[in-house]
Design an enzyme around this catalytic site. Structure first.
Site, PDB file in Angstrom:
ATOM      1  N   ASP A  83       7.824 -17.772   1.703  1.00 51.44           N
ATOM      2  CA  ASP A  83       7.354 -16.226   2.700  1.00 51.44           C
ATOM      3  C   ASP A  83       5.807 -16.494   3.109  1.00 51.44           C
ATOM      4  O   ASP A  83       5.315 -16.130   3.620  1.00 51.44           O
ATOM      5  CB  ASP A  83       7.395 -15.222   2.478  1.00 51.44           C
TER       6      ASP A  83
ATOM      7  N   LYS B 257      18.644 -14.732   7.959  1.00 52.43           N
ATOM      8  CA  LYS B 257      18.582 -15.585   7.104  1.00 52.43           C
ATOM      9  C   LYS B 257      19.391 -16.958   6.701  1.00 52.43           C
ATOM     10  O   LYS B 257      18.722 -18.534   6.683  1.00 52.43           O
ATOM     11  CB  LYS B 257      17.283 -15.600   5.417  1.00 52.43           C
TER      12      LYS B 257
ATOM     13  N   GLN C 278      12.526 -10.231  -0.728  1.00 50.96           N
ATOM     14  CA  GLN C 278      12.841  -9.468   0.812  1.00 50.96           C
ATOM     15  C   GLN C 278      12.270  -7.763   0.641  1.00 50.96           C
ATOM     16  O   GLN C 278      12.100  -7.199  -0.312  1.00 50.96           O
ATOM     17  CB  GLN C 278      14.498  -8.648   1.377  1.00 50.96           C
TER      18      GLN C 278
HETATM   19  N1  GUN Z   1       9.935  -7.558   5.747  1.00 47.25           N
HETATM   20  C1  GUN Z   1       9.570  -7.573   6.802  1.00 47.25           C
HETATM   21  N2  GUN Z   1       9.842  -9.227   6.756  1.00 47.25           N
HETATM   22  C2  GUN Z   1      10.113  -9.748   6.037  1.00 47.25           C
HETATM   23  C3  GUN Z   1       9.505 -11.273   5.577  1.00 47.25           C
HETATM   24  O1  GUN Z   1       8.849 -11.818   6.568  1.00 47.25           O
HETATM   25  N3  GUN Z   1       9.473 -11.356   4.425  1.00 47.25           N
HETATM   26  C4  GUN Z   1      10.439 -10.466   3.433  1.00 47.25           C
HETATM   27  N4  GUN Z   1      10.409 -11.096   2.588  1.00 47.25           N
HETATM   28  N5  GUN Z   1      10.004  -9.533   3.871  1.00 47.25           N
HETATM   29  C5  GUN Z   1       9.429  -9.131   4.794  1.00 47.25           C
END
Ligand code: GUN
Length: 293
Positions: free
Chosen positions: A119, A52, A96
């Site tokens: 998100d 990311k 995350q």
């Molecule tokens: N863990 C697995 N997929 C995601 C996601 O798209 N965003 C976040 N914040 N955590 C995750």
């Protein structure tokens, strides 16, 4: 059978975002800025967050990574969320997941300001998504809808089976595809661990979204000819074939299922890169204040 190239579509989207970033900065809007909170050292989370951050660089965003040890207190994490909420230079941020067991995930997500929740996990954004109001749609379902659009996959009137009812993929996916919108209008069956006779549902599906996190769960005998299969699984398994010692495995037994499909996403290189592109898109919307004015 046509392979759906999520990596290629994600890079195309990132190019479009990079052009838009240059445009908005030329018009006087500040450089978009995404922050990520990462707790602990889970290998999968480390990899996702690193991707990311790298994608932010690709499109010309500023990025900030805030790390905490596994034993961080809920109070300290809430304080970090609150600081980001009040930091005017941050357009959007993510925490995350998963978080360690002693932290209440819902409490942390609910503490994020909805206008910075790129998100799309906050109940306000989820509720607005259900009601067709402007919102941040959670990144993985948003990415999947985008893939269906790019590959001109018809959804209207189709029977879609979603396997898995997680808050971040299965559940929002089932809602998006059932909507009265161009990329919706499916008849959706949401299957999960308590579904009886799952195969009777998957055999009737025109589109299958497999998001349960069990490697190679969907077998060739579970799908009909011509089906569209979207594999959301990304389980890290030990492997001697890669430098890292790990390999990503999808939820679909690819060798058996692919020959029966009209379209299928690979793992890696299918849904994963699209999740990142969607996150960038949501961050751009946040920087432009398009959702929450
Ligand atoms: N863990 C697995 N997929 C995601 C996601 O798209 N965003 C976040 N914040 N955590 C995750």
């Amino acid at each position: 059978m046509q392979l759906i190239d999520g990596k290629k579509i994600s890079l195309q989207l990132q190019e479009e975002i990079a052009i838009e970033v240059k445009k908005i900065m030329a018009s006087g809007i500040k450089q978009p800025h995404l922050a990520a909170i990462l707790v602990g050292n889970d290998g999968g989370s480390e990899t996702y967050v690193a991707s990311k951050i790298k994608a932010c660089e690709n499109v010309g965003f500023k990025s900030t990574l805030i790390r905490f040890p596994d034993n961080v207190s809920e109070e300290d994490l809430l304080k970090a969320v609150n600081d980001l909420n009040n930091n005017d230079d941050i357009d959007g941020f993510i925490v995350q997941l998963p978080l360690p067991r002693h932290i209440n995930e819902h409490k942390i997500i609910e503490a994020i300001k909805p206008s910075k929740d790129v998100d799309g996990f906050h109940p306000i954004n989820v509720g607005r998504m259900v009601l067709n109001l402007p919102c941040y749609v959670s990144a993985t379902p948003y990415g999947i809808v985008h893939l269906l659009e790019k590959y001109k996959i018809e959804t209207t009137g189709k029977h879609c089976v979603v396997i898995g009812r997680s808050h971040i993929v299965g559940s929002p996916m089932s809602i998006l595809l059932a909507k009265n919108t161009e990329l919706g209008n499916c008849t959706v069956t949401l299957c999960h661990s308590k579904t009886k006779d799952l195969i009777s549902h998957t055999l009737k599906a025109d589109i299958i979204i497999c998001a349960l996190g069990i490697p190679e769960f969907l077998k060739g005998n579970m799908v009909k000819d011509g089906v569209v299969v979207i594999d959301v699984g990304t389980t890290r398994v030990v492997s001697t074939e890669t430098k890292s010692g790990f390999k990503l495995k999808g939820d679909v037994m690819f060798n058996e299922v692919a020959p029966k499909c009209s379209f299928i996403t690979p793992v890696p290189g299918g849904v994963g890169p699209m999740t990142i592109a969607s996150l960038l898109k949501n961050t751009l919307l946040a920087a432009k204040k398009e959702i929450y004015k």
